[in-house]
Every structure is written in C-alpha cells, then in structure tokens.
Design a protein around this motif. Structure first.
Motif, PDB file in Angstrom:
ATOM      1  N   SER A 207       0.834  -1.027   0.223  1.00 26.48           N
ATOM      2  CA  SER A 207       0.060  -0.154  -0.141  1.00 26.48           C
ATOM      3  C   SER A 207       0.983   1.215  -0.090  1.00 26.48           C
ATOM      4  CB  SER A 207      -1.010  -0.203   1.122  1.00 26.48           C
ATOM      5  OG  SER A 207      -0.206  -0.013   2.646  1.00 26.48           O
ATOM      6  N   VAL A 208       0.072   2.388  -0.292  1.00 31.29           N
ATOM      7  CA  VAL A 208       1.039   3.625  -0.368  1.00 31.29           C
ATOM      8  C   VAL A 208       0.332   4.792   0.238  1.00 31.29           C
ATOM      9  CG1 VAL A 208       2.325   3.144  -2.408  1.00 31.29           C
ATOM     10  CG2 VAL A 208       0.164   3.920  -2.998  1.00 31.29           C
ATOM     11  N   ILE A 209       0.836   5.726   0.663  1.00 32.83           N
ATOM     12  CA  ILE A 209       0.241   7.156   1.248  1.00 32.83           C
ATOM     13  C   ILE A 209       1.012   8.248   0.993  1.00 32.83           C
ATOM     14  CG2 ILE A 209       1.460   6.725   3.623  1.00 32.83           C
ATOM     15  CD1 ILE A 209      -0.967   7.810   4.974  1.00 32.83           C
ATOM     16  N   GLY A 210       0.250   9.429   0.681  1.00 36.36           N
ATOM     17  CA  GLY A 210       0.884  10.606   0.593  1.00 36.36           C
ATOM     18  C   GLY A 210       0.168  11.334  -0.516  1.00 36.36           C
ATOM     19  N   ALA A 211       0.984  12.177  -1.297  1.00 40.61           N
ATOM     20  CA  ALA A 211       0.892  12.932  -2.475  1.00 40.61           C
ATOM     21  C   ALA A 211      -0.553  14.130  -2.190  1.00 40.61           C
ATOM     22  CB  ALA A 211       0.664  12.181  -3.539  1.00 40.61           C
ATOM     23  N   ALA A 212      -0.090  14.758  -1.196  1.00 43.42           N
ATOM     24  CA  ALA A 212      -1.320  15.653  -0.682  1.00 43.42           C
ATOM     25  C   ALA A 212      -1.305  17.032  -1.161  1.00 43.42           C
ATOM     26  CB  ALA A 212      -1.179  15.547   0.852  1.00 43.42           C
ATOM     27  N   THR A 213      -0.610  17.335  -2.199  1.00 46.74           N
ATOM     28  CA  THR A 213      -0.679  18.645  -2.798  1.00 46.74           C
ATOM     29  C   THR A 213      -1.957  19.086  -3.186  1.00 46.74           C
ATOM     30  OG1 THR A 213       1.630  18.600  -3.443  1.00 46.74           O
ATOM     31  CG2 THR A 213       0.342  20.270  -4.365  1.00 46.74           C
ATOM     32  N   PRO A 214      -2.623  20.332  -2.849  1.00 43.62           N
ATOM     33  CA  PRO A 214      -3.813  20.752  -3.163  1.00 43.62           C
ATOM     34  C   PRO A 214      -3.840  21.097  -4.562  1.00 43.62           C
ATOM     35  CG  PRO A 214      -3.138  21.816  -1.150  1.00 43.62           C
ATOM     36  CD  PRO A 214      -1.953  21.321  -1.807  1.00 43.62           C
ATOM     37  N   VAL A 215      -5.157  20.877  -5.147  1.00 38.03           N
ATOM     38  CA  VAL A 215      -5.144  20.966  -6.722  1.00 38.03           C
ATOM     39  C   VAL A 215      -6.680  21.336  -6.765  1.00 38.03           C
ATOM     40  CG1 VAL A 215      -3.567  19.357  -7.604  1.00 38.03           C
ATOM     41  CG2 VAL A 215      -5.986  18.516  -6.985  1.00 38.03           C
ATOM     42  N   LEU A 216      -6.940  22.334  -7.823  1.00 38.61           N
ATOM     43  CA  LEU A 216      -8.282  22.672  -8.279  1.00 38.61           C
ATOM     44  C   LEU A 216      -8.991  21.732  -9.148  1.00 38.61           C
ATOM     45  CD1 LEU A 216      -7.917  26.614  -8.960  1.00 38.61           C
ATOM     46  CD2 LEU A 216      -8.627  25.354  -6.851  1.00 38.61           C
ATOM     47  N   ALA A 217     -10.194  21.170  -8.929  1.00 35.56           N
ATOM     48  CA  ALA A 217     -11.121  20.388  -9.582  1.00 35.56           C
ATOM     49  C   ALA A 217     -11.896  21.244 -10.604  1.00 35.56           C
ATOM     50  CB  ALA A 217     -11.754  19.303  -8.678  1.00 35.56           C
ATOM     51  N   SER A 218     -12.256  20.627 -11.628  1.00 37.21           N
ATOM     52  CA  SER A 218     -13.246  21.563 -12.310  1.00 37.21           C
ATOM     53  C   SER A 218     -14.559  21.219 -12.063  1.00 37.21           C
ATOM     54  CB  SER A 218     -13.139  21.142 -13.807  1.00 37.21           C
ATOM     55  OG  SER A 218     -13.204  19.779 -14.121  1.00 37.21           O
ATOM     56  N   PRO A 219     -15.431  22.054 -12.265  1.00 33.17           N
ATOM     57  CA  PRO A 219     -16.989  21.723 -11.891  1.00 33.17           C
ATOM     58  C   PRO A 219     -17.415  20.458 -12.385  1.00 33.17           C
ATOM     59  CG  PRO A 219     -16.935  23.939 -12.555  1.00 33.17           C
ATOM     60  CD  PRO A 219     -15.240  23.317 -12.965  1.00 33.17           C
ATOM     61  N   GLY A 220     -18.194  19.701 -11.448  1.00 35.20           N
ATOM     62  CA  GLY A 220     -18.641  18.156 -11.829  1.00 35.20           C
ATOM     63  C   GLY A 220     -17.464  17.179 -11.667  1.00 35.20           C
ATOM     64  N   GLY A 221     -16.360  17.685 -11.079  1.00 36.41           N
ATOM     65  CA  GLY A 221     -15.463  16.512 -10.676  1.00 36.41           C
ATOM     66  C   GLY A 221     -14.589  16.148 -11.841  1.00 36.41           C
ATOM     67  N   GLY A 222     -14.527  16.866 -12.791  1.00 40.22           N
ATOM     68  CA  GLY A 222     -13.953  16.156 -13.963  1.00 40.22           C
ATOM     69  C   GLY A 222     -12.153  16.332 -13.988  1.00 40.22           C
ATOM     70  N   SER A 223     -11.617  16.974 -14.949  1.00 37.69           N
ATOM     71  CA  SER A 223     -10.409  17.405 -14.886  1.00 37.69           C
ATOM     72  C   SER A 223      -9.679  18.245 -13.407  1.00 37.69           C
ATOM     73  CB  SER A 223      -9.550  18.057 -16.132  1.00 37.69           C
ATOM     74  OG  SER A 223     -10.528  19.135 -15.883  1.00 37.69           O
ATOM     75  N   VAL A 224      -8.475  17.955 -13.154  1.00 32.92           N
ATOM     76  CA  VAL A 224      -8.000  18.704 -12.259  1.00 32.92           C
ATOM     77  C   VAL A 224      -6.695  19.599 -12.795  1.00 32.92           C
ATOM     78  CG1 VAL A 224      -8.317  17.031 -10.499  1.00 32.92           C
ATOM     79  CG2 VAL A 224      -6.317  16.763 -11.448  1.00 32.92           C
ATOM     80  N   GLN A 225      -6.211  20.698 -12.186  1.00 33.58           N
ATOM     81  CA  GLN A 225      -5.289  21.522 -12.545  1.00 33.58           C
ATOM     82  C   GLN A 225      -4.779  22.089 -11.384  1.00 33.58           C
ATOM     83  OE1 GLN A 225      -7.269  25.024 -14.472  1.00 33.58           O
ATOM     84  NE2 GLN A 225      -9.121  24.607 -13.236  1.00 33.58           N
ATOM     85  N   ASN A 226      -3.593  22.570 -11.590  1.00 31.83           N
ATOM     86  CA  ASN A 226      -2.606  23.081 -10.633  1.00 31.83           C
ATOM     87  C   ASN A 226      -3.281  24.365 -10.167  1.00 31.83           C
ATOM     88  OD1 ASN A 226      -0.806  21.095 -10.087  1.00 31.83           O
ATOM     89  ND2 ASN A 226       0.513  21.856 -11.945  1.00 31.83           N
ATOM     90  N   ILE A 227      -3.087  24.738  -8.929  1.00 27.17           N
ATOM     91  CA  ILE A 227      -3.620  26.375  -8.232  1.00 27.17           C
ATOM     92  C   ILE A 227      -2.548  27.265  -8.794  1.00 27.17           C
ATOM     93  CG2 ILE A 227      -3.866  27.332  -6.297  1.00 27.17           C
ATOM     94  CD1 ILE A 227      -4.222  24.972  -4.395  1.00 27.17           C
ATOM     95  N   PRO A 228      -3.173  28.200  -9.174  1.00 30.89           N
ATOM     96  CA  PRO A 228      -2.494  29.330  -9.730  1.00 30.89           C
ATOM     97  C   PRO A 228      -1.246  29.794  -8.773  1.00 30.89           C
ATOM     98  CG  PRO A 228      -4.867  29.787 -10.177  1.00 30.89           C
ATOM     99  CD  PRO A 228      -4.737  28.723  -9.257  1.00 30.89           C
ATOM    100  N   GLU A 229      -0.047  30.423  -9.283  1.00 34.32           N
ATOM    101  CA  GLU A 229       0.893  30.684  -8.517  1.00 34.32           C
ATOM    102  C   GLU A 229       0.512  31.508  -7.400  1.00 34.32           C
ATOM    103  OE1 GLU A 229       5.668  31.540  -8.946  1.00 34.32           O
ATOM    104  OE2 GLU A 229       4.409  31.229 -10.774  1.00 34.32           O
ATOM    105  N   SER A 230      -0.136  32.776  -7.789  1.00 39.93           N
ATOM    106  CA  SER A 230      -0.406  33.708  -6.895  1.00 39.93           C
ATOM    107  C   SER A 230      -1.175  33.057  -5.898  1.00 39.93           C
ATOM    108  CB  SER A 230      -1.144  34.758  -7.561  1.00 39.93           C
ATOM    109  OG  SER A 230      -2.482  34.320  -8.194  1.00 39.93           O
ATOM    110  N   TYR A 231      -1.848  32.102  -5.598  1.00 45.44           N
ATOM    111  CA  TYR A 231      -2.806  31.926  -4.717  1.00 45.44           C
ATOM    112  C   TYR A 231      -2.247  30.476  -4.168  1.00 45.44           C
ATOM    113  CZ  TYR A 231      -7.413  30.835  -2.674  1.00 45.44           C
ATOM    114  OH  TYR A 231      -8.241  30.528  -1.774  1.00 45.44           O
ATOM    115  N   GLU A 232      -1.382  30.061  -4.703  1.00 42.36           N
ATOM    116  CA  GLU A 232      -0.701  28.454  -4.327  1.00 42.36           C
ATOM    117  C   GLU A 232      -0.010  28.850  -2.729  1.00 42.36           C
ATOM    118  OE1 GLU A 232       2.254  24.901  -5.721  1.00 42.36           O
ATOM    119  OE2 GLU A 232       2.240  26.799  -6.657  1.00 42.36           O
TER     120      GLU A 232
END
Length: 466
Positions: free
Chosen positions: A122-147
């Motif tokens: 088993s594995v645990i980790g990789a907890a960097t926050p990301v933004l999810a598109s509406p509806g739970g589809g693709s994810v994207q990195n948080i803008p640098e100004s907000y990160e």
C-alpha cells in the motif's frame, strides 16, 4: 418456607441479570468498529463516517478503525471528516488501515487517527492541493499567486492534526509542499521539488534515537489481523455497511435550505388561504418530511426532531380546529416546531447532554431565521394573487371551506360562536371569521366591526357598551 424460596429465586434472577449485564459490557469493551472510507472523499462519505462514529460511540466500541482506500477528494469534506472523528471519546483508540492507498485528503484523514497501519504494497501521501473543474472532471494546479496562501493553510492544518495525534508533522509537510523536502535526524529522505509518497515499508522504517517509525506502526495482512492485534483473540469486529442512501442524503442536504424555506412558505400560504388541508398543506408536509429525512440520512439527527415537529403541528391544529383562541396550545406547538427544525440541523452525538450550547445553535438559528424571512416575504407577495379562504367552527362542527365575504368597518352582527378571542360571527347572511382585541365574547352577543386587515376582521362587543 415460601418466603425463603421466593427470596432465593429473586437472588438468582438478580444474579442472572448482573451476569448478563457484565457479559454485554465485556462484549462492548472488546468491540472494534470498522468504518470504510472508500472512493473519493466527498459529502456523502462524510455522512457515512458520521454514522459510523455515532454507532461506535452508542455501542461502546473499544476502538474505531478507518479502512482507507481513497484517491483523495474535497478539502471541505476532509475537514468535516476530521472534526467528526474527534467526537470518538477515546482518541488513543483511533486507527487507520491503508489498503491499498490513501492519497491527498486521505492522508490527512489518516493523520487524524492515533495509529496508522498499512497493508503490504500500500501507499500513502501526495497531498498537494489542486483545483477540480466543476462536476469533478479534470484537475489543474492552483495558480501560483494563490498557491502559497493555500499551501500555508493546509500545512498548518496538517501539522496541527498530526501533532495532536502523535505523528511527525514534517512527514505530512513533505506530502503537501514540494519545495521543502524531508530530512529526518540528518538523513535526507526526499529531495526538494518532489512531494512525499510512502510505501508501507518506507512508512514503517524507523529513524532517530530511540528509533521511531516514520509514519506507520507496521504492515498487517488485513483488517482481521489488525483487529486481533488491537483486541486479542476474543475481539469482535463490526464493519459499517454503506446503505446506498448516502448519495440521496447528499442531494437532500444540498437542497435542505430550499426545502425548509419552501415548507415554511407553503405552510404560510395554507394558513392564509384558510387552513384546509389542501395543496399547500400537502406540499408543506412533503417538504418538511424530506428535510428531516435528509438530516437523518446524513447522520446529523435521529427521528426525535421529526417527532417534536409533528407534536408541535398537532398542538397547533388542535387549537385551530377545536380550541380557537386558547393560545396556549399554539404557543407550545410553535416552540416544539422550532425545536424540531433546529435540532435536525445540530450534529449531536450519543451520550451528549440535551442542551448542546448556544454556540452550536447559532448556525441553525441563522439558517431558520433566513428561511422564515424569505418564506414570509414571498408568501406576502403570493397572497395578493390567491383567493382567501378560511375555516370556522360552528355549533354543528367544522364548516366547509368558504370564501371570506366582503365586510366593512362599522357593520353590526352577532357572534355565531364563542370568541376566545377568535371565532365566527354572522353579518346578515354572511359567516365571517373574526377576532376581538383580546376579550372573550359569548355566542349570541352583538358585535361591530372595528377594522379589517386583509383576512383579519377585528370586532368589539356592543353588549358591553350598553
């Protein structure tokens, strides 16, 4: 002799009762409650965990185990799940079992338990926050100004959670912030530029003096093996089963404020149009039932708030139909209705006091007040376009629904029923529901209309003046 035999039988029955009570207590003391956290962490899963914690508390479970298999999920759901876990009375007996993965928000949930174990591979980790598109589809990195702002908030949250439960906060920091790296006792374990993900072997590796595990207390084959390790050979394991209603609960909770406001609005319109149990009354009842059912499925309340609500409505109907003007049943009914609506929104746990404090009632009170204000504002607008209908109680019983006739101040008539202070009066050939300024007036008394305010007709007794 008979007295001695009876006494002997009583002692035997008492001894049997004590034995059974001790056996039940012993079983509860060795009960391990397993709550599955499978799939994406979102509100429906929070409802499942809440139900599991409440059942574990009510059944006196020795320990609670989260069976984690999740890719992560919503931050707000994860934070709520952490708050729910804090209601288990023995925080030293909270466990996480990772099989086969606990990524992102799942790793944070694991940090909210005192002990972490992992299945082989088993594995645990990789907890960097990301933004999810509406509806739970693709994810994207948080803008640098907000990160940086988001990372700082999440690092503080995970550090506080990890420290509270005896874990190394630096490990979880490295799961969130790729720029920090990880160094334990002078040994670099993760270079800067990467987020930390650990296998079961890596998580159980020991460092420092005296040696302590990096994160996991060990690898175990399965949940049964972990339960035996916690409770010994006589352990009882009870696994919470999803009912399939969690998604329905999510939908009902999402529309909860709308259901509450709509129920109040339809109830108001039912009263304004006469109180006969018609379309508005049936719609209001349906909205309130869905409102209470949603909170029940979400694990926020049992059926007690619904019973309070039904009792309150019953008292109001009792006065409206059979005891007009008495006021006491309506006042008591309104108190019970408000208590039912409020306590349905309060996240109350077993063995807590009935009075949960003003702080926890603040948000439910605000929600109820906003719903009531919105309902009455819309009701006042809608009432202008609806026919006004009323019910009255005469000597022969309840009259059928009838349109309120037009009457004017100054008209004189006779009290058709006792006015306490509300009742029915006759003006010519018209029956009108009326109310006095507070005086009780016997049937047959002469009356005069003082004022009319919409459907409210205020009268005074002429007999008292003469």
């Amino acid at each position: 002799m008979r007295s001695g035999a009876g006494l002997s039988l009583s002692w035997k029955l008492f001894g049997m009762f004590v034995f059974l009570a001790q056996a039940a207590a012993a079983q509860a003391d060795n009960l391990i409650y397993v709550v599955p956290v499978h799939g994406e962490i979102e509100p429906a899963l929070v409802y499942l965990v809440r139900r599991g914690v409440k059942e574990a508390v009510s059944q006196g479970a020795k320990a609670i185990v989260l069976d984690l298999d999740t890719p992560g999920g919503r931050a707000d759901a994860m934070e709520e799940m952490i708050r729910v876990l804090e209601h288990f009375p023995n925080q030293e007996a909270t466990y996480s079992f990772v099989d086969p993965k606990a990524f992102s928000a799942g790793a944070f949930v694991a940090a909210a338990t005192r002990h972490i174990y992992m299945a082989p591979g088993s594995v645990i980790g990789a907890a960097t926050p990301v933004l999810a598109s509406p509806g739970g589809g693709s994810v994207q990195n948080i803008p640098e100004s907000y990160e940086k702002k988001i990372l700082s908030a999440y690092q503080a949250l995970v550090r506080a959670t990890a420290q509270r439960h005896g874990h190394n906060p630096a490990v979880f920091d490295a799961m969130v912030d790729r720029e920090g790296g990880l160094v334990i006792e002078g040994t670099p374990l993760l270079p800067k530029g990467k987020v930390l993900t650990l296998t079961d072997t890596e998580a159980a590796r020991r460092y420092g003096h005296p040696p302590e595990p990096l994160l996991s207390e060990g690898s175990v084959a399965d949940l049964r093996s972990l339960a035996l390790q916690i409770g010994g050979p006589g352990v009882r394991v009870r696994e919470l089963r999803p009912t399939g209603f969690e998604q329905l609960a999510r939908a009902l909770m999402a529309t909860g404020p709308l259901l509450l406001g709509l129920g109040l609005l339809l109830g108001y319109l039912e009263i304004k149009t006469g109180g006969s149990f018609g379309l508005f009354g049936g719609g209001a009842l349906l909205c309130f039932l869905l409102y209470f059912f949603g909170h029940y499925l979400a694990g926020l309340s049992g059926w007690e708030p619904l019973f309070l609500f039904i009792a309150g409505v019953g008292l109001i109907v009792l006065e409206f139909l059979f005891l007009p003007g008495l006021l006491l049943p309506t006042m008591a009914g309104l108190i019970l209705v408000v208590m039912g609506l409020l306590y349905a929104m309060v996240d109350r746990y077993p063995k807590e006091a009935v009075w949960i404090g003003a702080e926890r009632l603040a948000q439910p009170l605000l929600s109820l007040a906003l719903a009531a204000l919105g309902a009455f504002a819309l009701g006042a607008i809608a009432a202008r376009f609806l026919p006004t209908r009323r019910l009255s109680l005469g000597p022969e019983g309840i009259s059928v629904e009838k349109t309120v006739p037009r009457v004017r101040p100054g008209e004189e008539g006779v009290a058709f029923t006792v006015l306490r202070p509300a009742g029915t009066a006759r003006f010519g050939d018209k029956l009108v529901d009326v109310v006095t300024s507070g005086a009780f007036v016997p049937a047959g008394s002469r009356l005069r209309i003082v004022s009319t305010e919409g459907v409210r007709v205020v009268v005074e007794a002429l007999d008292e003046e003469r």
